[in-house]
Design a protein around this motif. Sequence first.
Motif, mmCIF file in Angstrom:
data_model
loop_
_atom_site.group_PDB
_atom_site.id
_atom_site.type_symbol
_atom_site.label_atom_id
_atom_site.label_comp_id
_atom_site.label_asym_id
_atom_site.label_seq_id
_atom_site.Cartn_x
_atom_site.Cartn_y
_atom_site.Cartn_z
ATOM 1 N N PHE A 196 0.843 -1.195 0.000
ATOM 2 C CA PHE A 196 0.000 0.000 0.000
ATOM 3 C C PHE A 196 0.879 1.246 0.000
ATOM 4 C CE2 PHE A 196 0.839 -1.084 4.393
ATOM 5 C CZ PHE A 196 1.055 0.128 5.024
ATOM 6 N N PRO A 197 0.346 2.360 -0.513
ATOM 7 C CA PRO A 197 1.154 3.573 -0.600
ATOM 8 C C PRO A 197 1.205 4.312 0.725
ATOM 9 C CG PRO A 197 -1.018 4.007 -1.447
ATOM 10 C CD PRO A 197 -0.992 2.542 -1.080
ATOM 11 N N THR A 198 2.368 4.869 1.034
ATOM 12 C CA THR A 198 2.475 5.900 2.069
ATOM 13 C C THR A 198 3.051 7.137 1.391
ATOM 14 O OG1 THR A 198 4.747 5.538 2.826
ATOM 15 C CG2 THR A 198 3.054 4.055 3.700
ATOM 16 N N GLY B 1 4.628 0.408 1.179
ATOM 17 C CA GLY B 1 4.942 -0.540 2.226
ATOM 18 C C GLY B 1 4.295 -1.887 1.957
ATOM 19 N N LEU B 2 4.886 -2.933 2.499
ATOM 20 C CA LEU B 2 4.331 -4.279 2.365
ATOM 21 C C LEU B 2 3.699 -4.662 3.696
ATOM 22 C CD1 LEU B 2 3.827 -6.836 0.789
ATOM 23 C CD2 LEU B 2 6.122 -7.620 1.420
ATOM 24 N N GLY B 3 2.380 -4.622 3.753
ATOM 25 C CA GLY B 3 1.670 -4.737 5.011
ATOM 26 C C GLY B 3 1.201 -6.138 5.345
ATOM 27 N N ALA B 4 1.255 -6.455 6.635
ATOM 28 C CA ALA B 4 0.671 -7.666 7.205
ATOM 29 C C ALA B 4 0.183 -7.317 8.605
ATOM 30 C CB ALA B 4 1.691 -8.802 7.272
ATOM 31 N N ASP B 5 -0.761 -8.104 9.107
ATOM 32 C CA ASP B 5 -1.268 -7.910 10.461
ATOM 33 C C ASP B 5 -0.114 -8.056 11.454
ATOM 34 O OD1 ASP B 5 -2.527 -8.027 12.945
ATOM 35 O OD2 ASP B 5 -4.158 -9.309 12.241
ATOM 36 N N ALA B 6 0.217 -6.980 12.162
ATOM 37 C CA ALA B 6 1.361 -6.995 13.077
ATOM 38 C C ALA B 6 1.152 -7.928 14.257
ATOM 39 C CB ALA B 6 1.636 -5.574 13.587
ATOM 40 N N ALA C 99 0.818 9.665 6.721
ATOM 41 C CA ALA C 99 -0.058 10.762 6.325
ATOM 42 C C ALA C 99 -0.845 10.466 5.055
ATOM 43 C CB ALA C 99 0.773 12.039 6.126
ATOM 44 N N HIS C 100 -0.415 9.490 4.269
ATOM 45 C CA HIS C 100 -1.077 9.236 2.988
ATOM 46 C C HIS C 100 -2.536 8.847 3.219
ATOM 47 C CE1 HIS C 100 -1.915 7.692 -0.999
ATOM 48 N NE2 HIS C 100 -0.727 8.097 -1.412
ATOM 49 N N PRO C 101 -3.471 9.472 2.498
ATOM 50 C CA PRO C 101 -4.893 9.179 2.749
ATOM 51 C C PRO C 101 -5.274 7.728 2.493
ATOM 52 C CG PRO C 101 -4.615 10.554 0.779
ATOM 53 C CD PRO C 101 -3.303 10.539 1.487
ATOM 54 N N VAL C 102 -4.629 7.063 1.532
ATOM 55 C CA VAL C 102 -4.957 5.662 1.264
ATOM 56 C C VAL C 102 -4.424 4.770 2.379
ATOM 57 C CG1 VAL C 102 -4.597 3.720 -0.313
ATOM 58 C CG2 VAL C 102 -5.134 5.989 -1.227
ATOM 59 N N ALA C 103 -3.226 5.054 2.864
ATOM 60 C CA ALA C 103 -2.685 4.288 3.993
ATOM 61 C C ALA C 103 -3.590 4.432 5.212
ATOM 62 C CB ALA C 103 -1.266 4.761 4.313
ATOM 63 N N ARG C 104 -4.031 5.645 5.483
ATOM 64 C CA ARG C 104 -4.892 5.882 6.645
ATOM 65 C C ARG C 104 -6.251 5.208 6.462
ATOM 66 N NH1 ARG C 104 -3.234 9.546 10.059
ATOM 67 N NH2 ARG C 104 -5.282 10.387 10.559
ATOM 68 N N CYS D 153 4.472 8.048 -4.944
ATOM 69 C CA CYS D 153 4.590 8.599 -3.591
ATOM 70 C C CYS D 153 5.163 10.011 -3.654
ATOM 71 C CB CYS D 153 5.495 7.718 -2.737
ATOM 72 S SG CYS D 153 4.903 6.028 -2.571
ATOM 73 N N GLU D 154 4.736 10.854 -2.732
ATOM 74 C CA GLU D 154 5.098 12.269 -2.768
ATOM 75 C C GLU D 154 6.497 12.545 -2.240
ATOM 76 O OE1 GLU D 154 3.518 16.554 -0.953
ATOM 77 O OE2 GLU D 154 2.357 14.721 -0.643
ATOM 78 N N VAL D 155 6.868 11.953 -1.093
ATOM 79 C CA VAL D 155 8.163 12.262 -0.466
ATOM 80 C C VAL D 155 9.283 11.507 -1.149
ATOM 81 C CG1 VAL D 155 9.504 12.188 1.678
ATOM 82 C CG2 VAL D 155 7.076 12.813 1.733
ATOM 83 N N GLY D 156 9.128 10.194 -1.334
ATOM 84 C CA GLY D 156 10.062 9.422 -2.142
ATOM 85 C C GLY D 156 11.233 8.805 -1.414
ATOM 86 N N VAL D 157 11.527 9.202 -0.188
ATOM 87 C CA VAL D 157 12.505 8.490 0.643
ATOM 88 C C VAL D 157 11.792 8.083 1.932
ATOM 89 C CG1 VAL D 157 14.593 9.597 -0.242
ATOM 90 C CG2 VAL D 157 13.374 10.651 1.668
ATOM 91 N N GLU D 158 12.289 7.021 2.567
ATOM 92 C CA GLU D 158 11.602 6.475 3.724
ATOM 93 C C GLU D 158 11.552 7.463 4.890
ATOM 94 O OE1 GLU D 158 13.346 3.015 1.467
ATOM 95 O OE2 GLU D 158 13.992 4.999 2.071
ATOM 96 N N SER D 159 10.796 7.073 5.891
ATOM 97 C CA SER D 159 10.635 7.926 7.064
ATOM 98 C C SER D 159 11.942 8.083 7.834
ATOM 99 C CB SER D 159 9.567 7.330 7.997
ATOM 100 O OG SER D 159 9.952 6.039 8.443
ATOM 101 N N THR D 160 12.087 9.208 8.466
ATOM 102 C CA THR D 160 13.138 9.416 9.458
ATOM 103 C C THR D 160 12.854 8.503 10.653
ATOM 104 O OG1 THR D 160 13.360 11.720 8.787
ATOM 105 C CG2 THR D 160 14.218 11.143 10.963
ATOM 106 N N ILE D 161 13.902 7.917 11.233
ATOM 107 C CA ILE D 161 13.723 7.073 12.426
ATOM 108 C C ILE D 161 14.433 7.730 13.606
ATOM 109 C CG2 ILE D 161 14.090 4.828 13.488
ATOM 110 C CD1 ILE D 161 13.976 3.549 10.782
#
Length: 319
Positions: free
Chosen positions: A31-33, A38-43, A125-130, A176-184
Amino acid sequence: MKPARTELLVPDEAGLARAAAILRAGGLVAFPTETVYGLGADARDGRAVAAIFEAKGRPRFNPLIVHVPDIAAAREIAVMGDLAEAVAARFWPGPLTLVLPIRPGAGVSELVTAGLESVAIRVPAHPVARALLNTFGGPLAAPSANPSGRVSPTSAAHVLSGLDGRIDAVLDAGPCEVGVESTILSLTGDASVLLREGGVPAEALAAALGAMPVRPDPVNDLRPDSPGQLASHYAPRGTLRLNAARPEPGEVFLGFGPGGGDLTLSEAGDLTEAAARLFGCLHHLDEIGAERIAVAPIPSDGLGAAINDRLRRAAAPRD
């Protein structure tokens, strides 16, 4: 068991319902962020999380990021002190992952945390992810939707190029808008520690924290303590030479700023545009069969720090 085919889903009500049903059944959905797909599964489902590692070929000692719809959901999984609450209020939803002490009884699979007493968590923040998180109704473990160590995906086509037939579905919401992964950012100890540069620049974090976060010692490939810590990562098939003023014979030139190159991150020298284009350019270099790649110098301020981090890892020696 691998799916017979990977479904391409439209992110409308029916597509979101189908994606949520796949996830509830223990399947994998990309799914998009705002950062990358991201590749999602039930955590909470150990078998589903194990399927992420199998599909990606990802080492099981490498922790995953848990995605949740809001701060209230994050509090159910992680222990959030005053500083974490303040940072989350400033940057969530958005491209920031916080590493926090895991709450006892959080219900998250130990595969997600790699057995650590901390958990990496984010509110995208992505509306589809949310929308997917709210439709599914639980936390999603989700690394980038690509084979481990390869270039991260910023479109559904990038996901399918690496994982078609290995995952159940992809929600296609465009690039995707930002294009690099999240800051950790780790807030597990006395000091705030910047574990990975990303979509929130370190300067913005410093303004919120009151001081620049500490940068850790060089990463430990043998036992990373958060996602995104492996030294060799985000790699195209060709080899990279960084900070190149010009290409050598036989090299494809990835430019930045006026003068361009065979391919350019941003002819205008705009770091936001360069970040958004980075992984797309690396995917294109794979598509044209580039074996040797020269990369122009990138300024290290703001998002440039995240771009340079990804380029250094892409250029690192590989096994």
